[in-house]
Design an enzyme around this catalytic site. Structure first.
Site: not given
Ligand code: ACO
Length: 387
Positions: A219, A314, A258
Site C-alpha cells: 500500500h 508511487d 493497481h
Molecule cells: N510487478 C509485477 N507483476 C505485477 C505487478 C507488479 N508491480 N502488479 C501486478 N502484477 C501481476 C501479478 O503478479 C499478477 O500476476 P499473476 O496473476 O500471474 O499472479 C497480476 O499482475 C495481477 O494483476 P492485477 O489483478 O491487475 O493486480 P492486483 O490487484 O493483483 O495487484 C497491486 C495490485 C497489489 C497494487 C500490484 O499491482 C502490486 O503488487 N504492485 C506493486 C506494489 C505497489 O506498487 N503498490 C502500490 C499500489 S498503489 C497504493 O496502494 C497507493
C-alpha cells in the site's frame, strides 16, 4: 466450500459520496471534482474543505477553515519530549501511528459526537505534518521547528522539516502532491479507518489504524520501496537487466500495477511531469531511471505475460519527494500527511451518514477450513498425557 472473495475485491460494502475512481477511464473524482482540475486550480487546504464538507467553500468559509488548521498545527511540547524517548532508528510510520493515537490523551475536544469528529479532523490534518516533521528533527538530534502560521500547508511542512522556506515552485509542486494523495475511495487504509469507525471507536483511533494499514509495502509503503529500487539501479543502463531479473524471479516491480486502475492512474501522469520538472531543476537522474523502469516493465509484462500494466501513484512520487530533499523513509508518512484528509472525511461519513443505506458494524464471514473438535477432530489432552 472455499472462500470466493479473498481480499474483498468484488464486494461492495458501502455507499460513499467522497470519492470515485473510474478505473477504465483513469479518472479520480473528489466530491464531484476531477482531481486533475483541483491540481490546476485549487490547493491542498481547499481540497481538505471539499472532502470534509462536500462543497466549494465561500471566501469566508475558506478563510475560517484555513485559520482553524493553521491555529491547530502546534503539538503539545510533551509529545515532542516523549518522542525523544523513542529509539532514533524507529520507523517514522510507527512513530506516527503511536502519536496519532496519543492525540486522544492530549486533546479533549468538546461538543456533540459530530462536532468532536470535525474538530478532530482539523486537528489531524493540522498536526500530522507536525508529528512527522518533529520526529525527523528529533531522530536527527535537532530541535523541532515550530509551525509558521503565515505559510501554506505545503510550505509549512517543508519549512518544519528542513528549516528553510521553499521557493514558490517547490511549494506548488508539494501542494500538488498533497492534493493528489488526499483520497482514493476504499483503499486498504481507508477501509481500515472505516472499519474501526464502524465500531463507534473515535476518530483518532480509526486514523491510527489507517496509518498502520498504510505502512505496508503493498500500500503506502510502495513509494519507499520504489526509491530503494532507484538507488539500487543507480543509472539508466542498468534498468532493463534489473527489471527483467526481478520479473523473471516472480517478484513485483514496486510502483507498477493497481488493483482498480486498469489504465493510466491520472495521479501518475501529473507526478511524472513534476518528476521531470524537478530533474531539470536539480540535474538528478531519477526521472530518467523511473521512466525506463516504467517502459521496461510494460514491455516485459506485455511480451512474457500478455498483460497490460501501468504506473501507479508511487512510481513517480518517490523521485519527486527525493528531489524535494525529503528523506526517503518519510515518503509514506507524507502520504499520510495528505491522506489524513480523506480518512477523516470517511470516518465522518461512516459514523454520521444520513442517507440509506446507513453504514453498520463491519462483520464479514470467513469459511472455517481448520479441524473440528470432538470425535472427528481434536479432543483436549491434558499436558502431562501428551506424547
Ligand atoms: N510487478 C509485477 N507483476 C505485477 C505487478 C507488479 N508491480 N502488479 C501486478 N502484477 C501481476 C501479478 O503478479 C499478477 O500476476 P499473476 O496473476 O500471474 O499472479 C497480476 O499482475 C495481477 O494483476 P492485477 O489483478 O491487475 O493486480 P492486483 O490487484 O493483483 O495487484 C497491486 C495490485 C497489489 C497494487 C500490484 O499491482 C502490486 O503488487 N504492485 C506493486 C506494489 C505497489 O506498487 N503498490 C502500490 C499500489 S498503489 C497504493 O496502494 C497507493
Amino acid at each position: 466450500m472455499e472462500t470466493k472473495n479473498i481480499g474483498l475485491r468484488d464486494i461492495t460494502v458501502a455507499d460513499t459520496k467522497i470519492s470515485h475512481i473510474d478505473g477504465k477511464k483513469g479518472k479520480l473524482i473528489y466530491r464531484g471534482f476531477d482531481v486533475l482540475d483541483l491540481t490546476k486550480n485549487s490547493n491542498f487546504e481547499e481540497t481538505c474543505y471539499i472532502l470534509l464538507h462536500d462543497h466549494l467553500p465561500t471566501q469566508k468559509e475558506f478563510e475560517e477553515f484555513k485559520r482553524k488548521i493553521r491555529d491547530s498545527r502546534q503539538i503539545a511540547s510533551q509529545m515532542q519530549k516523549n518522542m525523544g524517548n523513542w529509539r532514533k532508528d524507529a520507523e517514522p510510520m510507527d512513530v506516527l501511528q503511536a502519536f496519532v493515537a496519543a492525540l486522544a490523551g492530549y486533546y479533549n475536544e468538546k461538543g456533540t459526537a459530530k462536532e468532536i469528529s470535525h474538530q478532530r479532523a482539523i486537528n489531524l490534518i493540522a498536526k500530522v505534518p507536525t508529528i512527522v516533521a518533529s520526529w525527523d528533527r528529533i531522530r536527527n538530534s535537532k530541535e523541532p521547528i515550530q509551525p509558521d502560521s503565515s505559510l501554506s500547508h505545503a510550505a509549512n511542512f517543508l519549512y518544519m522539516l528542513k528549516g528553510e522556506k521553499p521557493d514558490k515552485e517547490l511549494e506548488r509542486i508539494f501542494d500538488v502532491c498533497l492534493i493528489l494523495h488526499a483520497d482514493h475511495t476504499f483503499n486498504a487504509s481507508t477501509f481500515a479507518a472505516r472499519e474501526v469507525a464502524s465500531t463507534r471507536a473515535h476518530m483518532y483511533s480509526a486514523v491510527s489504524a489507517a496509518v498502520g494499514a498504510l505502512s505496508g509495502e503493498l500500500h503506502g509503503g510502495a513509494n519507499f520501496e520504489v526509491m530503494k529500487m532507484l538507488l539500487d539501479i543507480k543509472n539508466e543502463n542498468n534498468v532493463e537487466e534489473w527489471v527483467t531479473n526481478r520479473l523473471k524471479n516472480g517478484d513485483r516491480v514496486m510502483g507498477m500495477g493497481h488493483a482498480v486502475y486498469k489504465t493510466v492512474d491520472p495521479r501518475s501522469t501529473v507526478l511524472k511531469e513534476l518528476s521531470k520538472t524537478l530533474a531539470k531543476k536539480t540535474q538528478m537522474p531519477w526521472y530518467d531511471i523511473t521512466k525506463n523502469i516504467e517502459d521496461s516493465t510494460v514491455r516485459y509484462m506485455k511480451k512474457e505475460k500478455k498483460k497490460e500494466i501501468f504506473p501507479n501513484v508511487d512510481l513517480y512520487s518517490a523521485s519527486v519527494y527525493y528531489m524535494l530533499g525529503i528523506p526517503m523513509d518519510l515518503n509514506t508518512p507524507i502520504f499520510a500527511v495528505s491522506r489524513v484528509a480523506g480518512w477523516s472525511a470517511h470516518v465522518i461519513e461512516e459514523r454520521f451518514a444520513e442517507a440509506a443505506p446507513k453504514p453498520m458494524l463491519y462483520r464479514p464471514k470467513a469459511v472455517y477450513v481448520g479441524k473440528y473438535d470432538g470425535p472427528q477432530g481434536c479432543a483436549y489432552i491434558p499436558i502431562d498425557k501428551r506424547k
